[in-house]
Design a protein around this motif. Structure first.
Motif, PDB file in Angstrom:
ATOM      1  N   MET A  49       0.846  -1.209   0.000  1.00  0.00           N
ATOM      2  CA  MET A  49       0.000   0.000   0.000  1.00  0.00           C
ATOM      3  C   MET A  49       0.880   1.257   0.000  1.00  0.00           C
ATOM      4  SD  MET A  49      -2.892   1.072   2.824  1.00  0.00           S
ATOM      5  CE  MET A  49      -3.765  -0.476   2.727  1.00  0.00           C
ATOM      6  N   PRO A  50       0.531   2.258  -0.799  1.00  0.00           N
ATOM      7  CA  PRO A  50       1.367   3.472  -0.797  1.00  0.00           C
ATOM      8  C   PRO A  50       1.321   4.187   0.550  1.00  0.00           C
ATOM      9  CG  PRO A  50      -0.277   3.505  -2.582  1.00  0.00           C
ATOM     10  CD  PRO A  50      -0.600   2.340  -1.696  1.00  0.00           C
ATOM     11  N   GLU A  51       2.283   5.072   0.724  1.00  0.00           N
ATOM     12  CA  GLU A  51       2.260   5.904   1.934  1.00  0.00           C
ATOM     13  C   GLU A  51       1.516   7.195   1.592  1.00  0.00           C
ATOM     14  OE1 GLU A  51       5.832   5.907   4.627  1.00  0.00           O
ATOM     15  OE2 GLU A  51       5.822   7.962   3.892  1.00  0.00           O
ATOM     16  N   TYR A  52       0.512   7.502   2.391  1.00  0.00           N
ATOM     17  CA  TYR A  52      -0.330   8.665   2.098  1.00  0.00           C
ATOM     18  C   TYR A  52      -0.139   9.776   3.120  1.00  0.00           C
ATOM     19  CZ  TYR A  52      -3.067   5.535  -0.920  1.00  0.00           C
ATOM     20  OH  TYR A  52      -3.479   4.667  -1.892  1.00  0.00           O
ATOM     21  N   LYS A  53      -0.083  11.020   2.599  1.00  0.00           N
ATOM     22  CA  LYS A  53      -0.155  12.187   3.498  1.00  0.00           C
ATOM     23  C   LYS A  53      -1.125  13.203   2.876  1.00  0.00           C
ATOM     24  CE  LYS A  53       3.338  15.169   4.126  1.00  0.00           C
ATOM     25  NZ  LYS A  53       4.567  15.726   4.681  1.00  0.00           N
ATOM     26  N   LEU A  54      -2.160  13.527   3.630  1.00  0.00           N
ATOM     27  CA  LEU A  54      -3.154  14.502   3.159  1.00  0.00           C
ATOM     28  C   LEU A  54      -2.839  15.849   3.811  1.00  0.00           C
ATOM     29  CD1 LEU A  54      -5.856  14.977   1.599  1.00  0.00           C
ATOM     30  CD2 LEU A  54      -7.045  14.379   3.727  1.00  0.00           C
ATOM     31  N   ILE A  55      -2.610  16.850   2.948  1.00  0.00           N
ATOM     32  CA  ILE A  55      -2.253  18.178   3.473  1.00  0.00           C
ATOM     33  C   ILE A  55      -3.418  19.131   3.252  1.00  0.00           C
ATOM     34  CG2 ILE A  55      -0.586  20.076   3.337  1.00  0.00           C
ATOM     35  CD1 ILE A  55       1.349  18.091   1.944  1.00  0.00           C
ATOM     36  N   TYR A  56      -3.887  19.740   4.343  1.00  0.00           N
ATOM     37  CA  TYR A  56      -5.006  20.691   4.238  1.00  0.00           C
ATOM     38  C   TYR A  56      -4.982  21.585   5.473  1.00  0.00           C
ATOM     39  CZ  TYR A  56      -9.653  22.403   2.966  1.00  0.00           C
ATOM     40  OH  TYR A  56     -10.716  23.208   2.593  1.00  0.00           O
ATOM     41  N   PHE A  57      -5.929  22.523   5.513  1.00  0.00           N
ATOM     42  CA  PHE A  57      -6.063  23.351   6.713  1.00  0.00           C
ATOM     43  C   PHE A  57      -6.671  22.516   7.843  1.00  0.00           C
ATOM     44  CE2 PHE A  57      -6.244  26.573   3.279  1.00  0.00           C
ATOM     45  CZ  PHE A  57      -5.109  27.273   3.643  1.00  0.00           C
ATOM     46  N   ASN A  58      -6.658  23.066   9.039  1.00  0.00           N
ATOM     47  CA  ASN A  58      -7.280  22.380  10.175  1.00  0.00           C
ATOM     48  C   ASN A  58      -8.794  22.633  10.126  1.00  0.00           C
ATOM     49  OD1 ASN A  58      -7.724  20.986  12.501  1.00  0.00           O
ATOM     50  ND2 ASN A  58      -7.041  22.639  13.857  1.00  0.00           N
ATOM     51  N   LEU A  59      -9.388  22.137   9.065  1.00  0.00           N
ATOM     52  CA  LEU A  59     -10.815  22.312   8.786  1.00  0.00           C
ATOM     53  C   LEU A  59     -11.320  21.046   8.120  1.00  0.00           C
ATOM     54  CD1 LEU A  59     -10.647  25.784   6.969  1.00  0.00           C
ATOM     55  CD2 LEU A  59     -11.453  25.405   9.305  1.00  0.00           C
ATOM     56  N   MET A  60     -12.664  20.943   8.016  1.00  0.00           N
ATOM     57  CA  MET A  60     -13.223  19.844   7.212  1.00  0.00           C
ATOM     58  C   MET A  60     -13.086  20.215   5.731  1.00  0.00           C
ATOM     59  SD  MET A  60     -16.517  18.695   9.444  1.00  0.00           S
ATOM     60  CE  MET A  60     -17.031  20.269  10.114  1.00  0.00           C
ATOM     61  N   GLY A  61     -13.788  21.247   5.317  1.00  0.00           N
ATOM     62  CA  GLY A  61     -13.666  21.826   3.980  1.00  0.00           C
ATOM     63  C   GLY A  61     -13.548  20.814   2.858  1.00  0.00           C
ATOM     64  N   ARG A  62     -12.582  21.047   1.989  1.00  0.00           N
ATOM     65  CA  ARG A  62     -12.434  20.206   0.797  1.00  0.00           C
ATOM     66  C   ARG A  62     -11.665  18.912   1.065  1.00  0.00           C
ATOM     67  NH1 ARG A  62     -13.407  23.832  -3.931  1.00  0.00           N
ATOM     68  NH2 ARG A  62     -13.137  25.953  -3.198  1.00  0.00           N
ATOM     69  N   ALA A  63     -11.243  18.700   2.302  1.00  0.00           N
ATOM     70  CA  ALA A  63     -10.464  17.478   2.591  1.00  0.00           C
ATOM     71  C   ALA A  63     -11.301  16.411   3.289  1.00  0.00           C
ATOM     72  CB  ALA A  63      -9.254  17.814   3.473  1.00  0.00           C
ATOM     73  N   GLU A  64     -12.465  16.798   3.802  1.00  0.00           N
ATOM     74  CA  GLU A  64     -13.196  15.851   4.659  1.00  0.00           C
ATOM     75  C   GLU A  64     -13.682  14.620   3.894  1.00  0.00           C
ATOM     76  OE1 GLU A  64     -12.925  16.118   7.749  1.00  0.00           O
ATOM     77  OE2 GLU A  64     -14.430  14.752   8.561  1.00  0.00           O
ATOM     78  N   ASP A 107      -2.578  12.878   8.490  1.00  0.00           N
ATOM     79  CA  ASP A 107      -3.576  13.936   8.302  1.00  0.00           C
ATOM     80  C   ASP A 107      -2.911  15.264   8.693  1.00  0.00           C
ATOM     81  OD1 ASP A 107      -5.984  15.221   7.946  1.00  0.00           O
ATOM     82  OD2 ASP A 107      -6.910  14.453   9.785  1.00  0.00           O
ATOM     83  N   GLU A 108      -2.142  15.822   7.763  1.00  0.00           N
ATOM     84  CA  GLU A 108      -1.397  17.054   8.107  1.00  0.00           C
ATOM     85  C   GLU A 108      -2.309  18.275   8.031  1.00  0.00           C
ATOM     86  OE1 GLU A 108       2.527  17.633   6.373  1.00  0.00           O
ATOM     87  OE2 GLU A 108       2.171  19.790   6.412  1.00  0.00           O
ATOM     88  N   ARG A 109      -2.432  18.976   9.145  1.00  0.00           N
ATOM     89  CA  ARG A 109      -3.347  20.110   9.230  1.00  0.00           C
ATOM     90  C   ARG A 109      -2.564  21.404   9.446  1.00  0.00           C
ATOM     91  NH1 ARG A 109      -8.877  18.609  10.929  1.00  0.00           N
ATOM     92  NH2 ARG A 109      -9.113  16.404  10.419  1.00  0.00           N
ATOM     93  N   ILE A 110      -2.764  22.341   8.534  1.00  0.00           N
ATOM     94  CA  ILE A 110      -2.016  23.600   8.595  1.00  0.00           C
ATOM     95  C   ILE A 110      -2.876  24.641   9.310  1.00  0.00           C
ATOM     96  CG2 ILE A 110      -0.894  25.383   7.184  1.00  0.00           C
ATOM     97  CD1 ILE A 110      -1.119  23.271   4.832  1.00  0.00           C
ATOM     98  N   GLU A 111      -2.275  25.345  10.252  1.00  0.00           N
ATOM     99  CA  GLU A 111      -3.002  26.457  10.887  1.00  0.00           C
ATOM    100  C   GLU A 111      -2.893  27.686   9.987  1.00  0.00           C
ATOM    101  OE1 GLU A 111      -4.918  25.957  13.374  1.00  0.00           O
ATOM    102  OE2 GLU A 111      -4.169  23.999  13.983  1.00  0.00           O
ATOM    103  N   ARG A 112      -3.895  28.545  10.033  1.00  0.00           N
ATOM    104  CA  ARG A 112      -3.970  29.723   9.157  1.00  0.00           C
ATOM    105  C   ARG A 112      -2.662  30.521   9.143  1.00  0.00           C
ATOM    106  NH1 ARG A 112      -7.229  30.353   4.835  1.00  0.00           N
ATOM    107  NH2 ARG A 112      -9.102  29.186   5.285  1.00  0.00           N
ATOM    108  N   GLU A 113      -2.122  30.750  10.354  1.00  0.00           N
ATOM    109  CA  GLU A 113      -0.932  31.609  10.441  1.00  0.00           C
ATOM    110  C   GLU A 113       0.307  30.941   9.823  1.00  0.00           C
ATOM    111  OE1 GLU A 113      -2.829  30.582  12.919  1.00  0.00           O
ATOM    112  OE2 GLU A 113      -1.625  29.609  14.482  1.00  0.00           O
ATOM    113  N   GLU A 114       0.262  29.626   9.684  1.00  0.00           N
ATOM    114  CA  GLU A 114       1.412  28.918   9.095  1.00  0.00           C
ATOM    115  C   GLU A 114       1.355  28.919   7.569  1.00  0.00           C
ATOM    116  OE1 GLU A 114       1.464  25.400  12.530  1.00  0.00           O
ATOM    117  OE2 GLU A 114       0.695  24.989  10.537  1.00  0.00           O
TER     118      GLU A 114
END
Ligand SMILES: N[C@@H](CCC(=O)N[C@@H](CS)C(=O)NCC(=O)O)C(=O)O
Length: 203
Positions: free
Chosen positions: A1-16, A31-38
């Motif tokens: 199985m491939p290694e997966y990393k999902l990058i998105y904001f700390n929101l549901m939005g388009r990643a949920e 499940d990498e979650r980016i904070e707004r300020e980052e």
């Protein structure tokens, strides 16, 4: 199985959608979650200027629907039949357009009264109701969007209408089957488990 990393904001939005699909398939991922300020700094380091991005064995895949369709296929939620698969794609596009129209009103610089007017006089009667009317009929005749087999289209319905149902439950009085469908998907054991443990975000 491939290694997966999902990058998105700390929101549901388009990643949920993708998070639900990973949960459904029991597929491990980061499940990498980016904070707004980052974001401004993080953006410079990414191969595309928008998120979500799914890293598959270190290679980036952009666009939420392409990511969703790919993971749905991995977990067996895309029909084998080409036309049936296209019905799922069409539903995905319809709901994405609907969410886009909603976002446009919400994010506009109009005052709250004007936004309420636009929702009442344009969005609900011209965008939302026609879609819900068609879905109400369709889902009354079938167990799932495509019949007796669950597909990623059912996840999209539950996600797209779930947000609206939480905020405006009265809209669903005329559409009890759509309302029931939203909950039926959320009651699937793996989805229920994910919803219970996921980070709490407003949208
Ligand atoms: N069509 C793209 C749209 C992606 C998109 O607009 N992402 C937003 C977050 S929902 C974003 O990255 N915004 C930050 C920016 O534009 O700087 C998709 O569905 O993935």
């Amino acid at each position: 199985m491939p290694e997966y990393k999902l990058i998105y904001f700390n929101l549901m939005g388009r990643a949920e959608l993708t998070r639900w699909l990973f949960a459904y398939g029991g597929i491990p991922y980061t499940d990498e979650r980016i904070e707004r300020e980052e974001w401004p700094e993080k953006k410079k380091s990414l191969p595309f200027s928008k998120v979500p991005i799914l890293m598959v064995d270190g290679k980036p895949l952009p666009q939420s629907l392409a990511i969703g369709r790919y993971v749905a296929k991995e977990v067996g939620l895309v029909p084998e039949d080409n036309l049936q698969a296209a019905y799922c794609d069409a539903l995905a596009d319809t709901i994405t357009e609907m969410m886009g129209a909603m976002r446009q009103i919400m994010m506009s610089d109009k005052d709250e009264e004007e936004k309420r007017r636009q929702f009442k006089e344009d969005f609900y009667p011209n965008v939302l109701e026609p879609i819900m009317t068609r879905l109400e009929k369709r889902l009354s005749e079938k167990q799932w969007f495509l019949g007796d087999k669950l597909t990623w289209a059912d996840f999209i319905i539950s996600l797209g209408f779930g947000h609206i149902k939480e905020r405006k439950p009265e809209i669903f009085e005329k559409f009890p089957t759509v309302a029931g469908h939203v909950e039926k998907v959320r009651e699937l054991p793996k989805i229920k488990e994910w919803i219970k443990k996921r980070p709490v975000n407003p949208y």
